[in-house]
Structures are given as structure tokens and as C-alpha cells.
Design a protein around this motif. Structure first.
Motif, short mmCIF file in Angstrom:
data_model
loop_
_atom_site.label_atom_id
_atom_site.label_comp_id
_atom_site.label_asym_id
_atom_site.label_seq_id
_atom_site.Cartn_x
_atom_site.Cartn_y
_atom_site.Cartn_z
N UNK A 393 0.83 -1.20 0.00
CA UNK A 393 0.00 0.00 0.00
C UNK A 393 0.86 1.25 0.00
N UNK A 394 1.91 1.26 0.79
CA UNK A 394 2.80 2.41 0.86
C UNK A 394 3.44 2.69 -0.50
N UNK A 395 3.85 1.63 -1.19
CA UNK A 395 4.47 1.76 -2.51
C UNK A 395 3.54 2.42 -3.52
N UNK A 396 2.25 2.31 -3.30
CA UNK A 396 1.27 2.78 -4.27
C UNK A 396 0.52 4.03 -3.83
N UNK A 397 1.09 4.76 -2.89
CA UNK A 397 0.46 5.99 -2.41
C UNK A 397 1.51 7.08 -2.28
N UNK A 398 1.40 8.11 -3.10
CA UNK A 398 2.37 9.21 -3.06
C UNK A 398 1.71 10.47 -2.49
N UNK A 399 2.49 11.19 -1.70
CA UNK A 399 2.02 12.36 -0.96
C UNK A 399 2.12 12.05 0.51
N UNK A 400 2.85 12.86 1.26
CA UNK A 400 3.13 12.50 2.65
C UNK A 400 1.86 12.41 3.50
N UNK A 401 0.97 13.40 3.40
CA UNK A 401 -0.26 13.36 4.18
C UNK A 401 -1.21 12.29 3.67
N UNK A 402 -1.30 12.17 2.35
CA UNK A 402 -2.17 11.14 1.78
C UNK A 402 -1.71 9.76 2.22
N UNK A 403 -0.41 9.48 2.11
CA UNK A 403 0.11 8.17 2.50
C UNK A 403 -0.08 7.92 3.99
#
Length: 508
Positions: A393-403
Motif C-alpha cells: 500500500x505504501x508503494x502505491x500511495x504518493x504524498x506524505x499526508x495522503x500516504x
């Protein structure tokens, strides 16, 4: 291996020029800093030593504290407090409600505050709750302490997984997450040994063995939390143990790995809203629930399952040790292989299938030795899936707050399933627990289906990007579609769209 400020450091970036005429990359962090003398491998070893070992130790204590009630139960806790089996199950359940409730808010606070402050405060507070749990005299006291323990423990696992994702590239994160989470398997093994040792304190100060298990483990946690303020380092852009050039290298590595927000991102509600409404978040939640419910069912009831196979309380605790030891090795090996070869979804599929075989054996077996073998299969399938799914999941989510919010949502929903796992192993179904094993197997099957679905949808989206269907309109460049947005530069598109940018490719 060294890094330089050449244009190759930026993926699809636009070249701009500094006042001295030297080329730099638009959006490059600290373009004026010369990092040619930094050894990247040595730098990351330095980062590893300052982050992973201590955080893993903290999670060992965290998991030990939440699951030690299973060890304490074997030393007459229920009879001492005058509680029924149903009341015991309620005490297990209420922990997960507060745990799930506070995970998302805690991750937002972690991003706003420093990890060294927030994580240390949480540890001291849950250590206090753990200690007081050993001083309660009735059902209501135990119930309140379990609720408070869940509330304060809630921030550690999602907080640390997000925190580590801010330090490492996508191809490096899995093994770190696996080593961090392997502390849970070590705590399972260590918890059994520790419970046996502490139980010998029975009668000291007029306290029974189960009480001392809570008190001693709580005091250890308080001490660890108190010193964590000076040990835990903060995010890369303000980590004081690194030089300015070293901080620059760490952040540029992340930028080159399509983590465009690594250099900093302002808090905006649209980032949080995106995490709350994105399809990837909800499919990952189903995948994680299919793993996390079995995990908690396994961790909370393994001593009781072994005990009901005909072993004494002490031997049951000791027999959990080799199960967790093998799970620890499996977790780290899978983390390494998934980082090296990718295909995290396929690893999940194989692992969940292995766990499924283990629980099928537990359902049909009426032989103690065969059932004991089955718990090894279950452990080797379940435990590696947790960090692998988080890394996926982390690999597929960019943006510090979004992740940060997306990871917290995934982990929170998975942990809420702990409320289910706390109630599936009923005393009237021992020693073979067909209902409990059957429900765990159902969750594993759901995890397999969700994993296959996630792989398919990610692969389909990557194909659309390969065909150019997601291309944005960039001023001064040909091509793109208005529906995908209009931007002044590629850098603007990366910053605004995060993992939805057309050049971003999802990890399968």
C-alpha cells in the motif's frame, strides 16, 4: 556509489539553471548543495542503525503488552478477578475498538509533531496503563485498562510504518517493514518465556503471577518510552544526526523514486480527502483485514490452543517459542525477496494460501502433533503478509499526508477485525475450536480474493498509463487530455497529482 546534482537524478523533470549557470532540476531538493562526496550505501547503513533496531524493539514491547493477556489467562487471571469467559472476551474486544478509533488521528498528529516527541509520549502512557492493569481487582477495572491501552498503543504501528516510508525508496521499504514487524513474532516467542519467568514471582507483595506479568512488562515499557525521546530521530529534512549534505541525499533519493513530496508538503485537507475517497485505500483495507484478523486470533489464542491439545500452561507457553521463531525468519525472508523481485501481490497470494492450508488442517485434524504442525504453516503464512501488505500500500500511495492517512486507514480497519478475532475462540468449543478456525479461514479466503482483485486493477491502471490515456496537458508540450488536468510543468503535475501523475507506475 555516489550521487551528484546531474539532471539524471530527476525522473522526467525539467532542467532549470541557477544564477551561476550550472544546470539543476526543477523541484530538486537543495540544488545548491554538493553531494558528490557522500557514499550512499554508507549513508543508508547509518540511517538503518538509527531507525530500524530501536523502533523494532518498541514494537516488540507494544505487541508483547497487547497480547500478554493470553499468557496471563493461563495463570488463573479469570478466577482471580471473578470474570466469566464472555467477560474475558469483551476485555479482548474493547482494546481493538479504541485501537482502531485513534490510529488515523494519531498519524495526522505524528506528521504535525516530531516522531521523537509523539511516539515517546504514547509509549509512556500505554506503559502506565499496562502497569495499572496488573493492579485491578475486578472486571470493570480490567475493561477500562484494556480500552486505554488500545487508545495509546494505536499510534505506534501505523506511525512507524509511515515514518519508515519517509526514509526509504519503494524497493527498500519492504525489508525494513518486515524487520520492524518481525518484532511481533519475537514478542510472541519472548512473551511465552517471559511469562514463565515472571510467573515465579507469584505471591510476592501479595500479587498473583498474572498480575506480575502486567506490572513488570508495563514498567519496562515506561522506561523504554522515557529514553525514546533521545533515541528516535525525526523526519529526513530535520534529522540532526545527519549533515546537510546527507539529508539532501536522502531526500533526493526519494524524489528520484517518484516520491515527489519528500522535500516537504503543506497540510491541506484535499490530501486527506483523497486518501479517504481513493479506491486503492479500500481494496487494501480488505486485503489487510484478511490478514490481520487471523494474526490477532493466532497471537491471542495460540497458548490456549496448545494448552487444550494436552499441554500444561508452562509447556504451552514454551511451545509457542519455535512457532514464532520460524515466523520471524519467514517474515524477514519474504521482506527481502519482495523488495528484490517485486510482485508483492503474488507473495501475498502464496502466503495466504499457505496459511489457508494450515487452518484447513486445524479444522479437520484431531491429532495434537498434526495440529501443532499446522500452526507452523499458519504462522509462516500470516506474519509475513502484514508488512508485505503495508509495504504494498505504501508503494502505491504518493504524498506524505495522503500516504499517512491511507496507511492509518488500512491498518485501523485491519485492527478493528481484532474485535472479531477476540470472540471466535469459545471455551465451549475446545479443544479443537472448529468455529474459530473456520472463521479465520473465511477471512484468509477474503484476503486472497482481494489480493487478486488488487493485482488486476493496478495492472490495468498501469496499462492505461502506458497507452497514454492518463497523460496531462503540459504547457509547451504536445499531447495530453484536458480531463487529466492542465499544468505549467511536469513538476507541477507531479506535485499536484501524486501517484495519479501519468508517469507514476504502481507496484504489483
Amino acid at each position: 556509489m555516489t550521487l551528484s546534482t546531474s539532471p539524471s537524478l530527476s525522473e522526467k523533470g525539467d532542467v532549470v539553471h541557477l544564477e551561476d549557470g550550472k544546470p539543476a532540476i526543477e523541484g530538486l531538493y537543495n540544488p545548491h548543495i554538493d553531494v558528490s562526496g557522500i557514499d550512499e550505501r554508507a549513508l543508508m547503513r547509518k540511517v538503518d542503525m538509527r531507525t530500524v533496531p530501536w523502533l523494532s524493539f518498541l514494537y516488540l514491547l507494544c505487541f508483547l503488552d497487547r497480547t500478554s493477556i493470553g499468557n496471563a489467562k493461563l495463570y488463573n487471571m479469570e478466577a482471580s478477578l471473578g470474570i466469566t469467559d464472555n467477560q474475558y472476551l469483551v476485555c479482548l474486544t474493547i482494546f481493538f475498538f479504541s485501537y482502531a478509533l485513534f490510529e488515523v488521528p494519531s498519524n495526522i498528529v505524528l506528521k504535525r509533531l516530531r516522531p521523537s516527541v509523539w511516539l515517546s509520549v504514547l509509549m509512556v502512557l500505554w506503559g502506565v496503563m499496562m502497569t495499572v492493569q496488573g493492579l485491578v481487582h475486578n472486571y470493570s477495572g480490567l475493561l477500562v485498562m484494556r480500552f486505554m491501552l488500545g487508545a495509546f498503543e494505536a499510534g505506534l504501528f501505523p506511525g512507524v510504518t509511515y515514518y519508515l516510508s519517509c526514509w526509504y525508496k519503494r524497493s527498500e521499504f519492504g525489508i525494513r517493514a518486515a524487520i520492524f514487524f518481525s518484532a511481533a513474532t519475537i514478542s510472541g516467542a519472548f512473551g511465552g518465556l517471559l511469562a514463565v519467568g515472571i510467573a515465579k514471582m507469584a505471591g510476592i507483595g501479595g500479587k498473583p503471577a498474572w498480575s506480575w506479568i502486567f506490572i513488570i512488562e508495563g514498567l519496562i515499557t515506561i522506561a523504554a518510552g522515557a529514553v525514546s525521546y533521545w533515541i528516535i530521530v525525526d523526519f529526513p529534512d530535520n534529522a540532526t544526526f545527519l549533515t546537510e549534505a546527507e539529508r539532501t541525499v536522502v531526500i533526493r533519493r526519494l524524489q528520484g523514486d517518484a516520491q515527489f513530496s519528500a522535500a516537504g508538503e503543506k497540510m491541506q485537507w484535499r490530501h486527506i480527502t483523497k486518501a479517504l475517497t481513493e479506491w486503492k485505500t479500500y481494496i487494501a483495507m480488505i486485503v489487510y483485514a484478511g490478514v490481520d484478523m487471523p494474526l490477532y486470533a493466532f497471537a491471542l489464542f495460540l497458548p490456549s490452543i496448545i494448552n487444550q491439545l494436552g499441554y500444561s500452561a508452562t509447556n504451552a507457553n514454551l511451545l509457542t517459542v519455535p512457532v514464532y521463531a520460524l515466523a520471524c525468519v519467514s517474515t524477514c525472508v519474504v521482506g527481502f525477496l519482495a523488495d528484490r523481485y517485486g510482485n508483492r501481490g503474488m507473495f501475498n497470494f502464496v502466503l495466504l494460501s499457505t496459511a489457508g492450508v494450515g487452518y484447513i488442517i486445524l479444522i479437520v485434524s484431531r491429532n495434537a502433533a498434526l495440529s501443532y504442525f499446522a500452526v507452523f504453516l499458519a504462522a509462516c503464512g500470516i506474519y509475513p503478509c502484514i508488512p508485505n501488505t503495508v509495504a504494498w500500500m505504501s508503494n502505491n500511495s504518493e504524498g506524505t499526508y495522503k500516504r499517512s492517512v491511507a496507511l492509518a486507514m488500512v491498518i485501523s480497519w485491519g485492527n478493528l477485525q481484532g474485535a472479531v478475532s477476540s470472540n471466535v475462540y469459545r471455551a465451549n468449543q475446545k479443544p479443537w475450536y472448529p468455529l474459530g478456525h473456520g472463521l479465520v479461514l473465511m477471512y484468509i479466503g477474503t484476503g486472497i480474493i482481494a489480493t487478486v482483485t488488487f493485482i488486476f486493477l493496478l495492472k490495468r491502471e498501469n496499462a492505461r498509463r502506458d497507452r497514454g490515456e492518463r497523460d496531462e496537458i503540459i504547457e509547451g508540450r504536445e499531447g495530453g487530455f484536458e480531463v487529466n488536468g492542465r499544468f505549467a510543468s511536469v513538476e507541477d503535475a507531479k506535485r499536484e497529482k501524486g501517484d495519479e501523475w501519468s508517469g507514476y507506475r504502481y507496484t504489483l
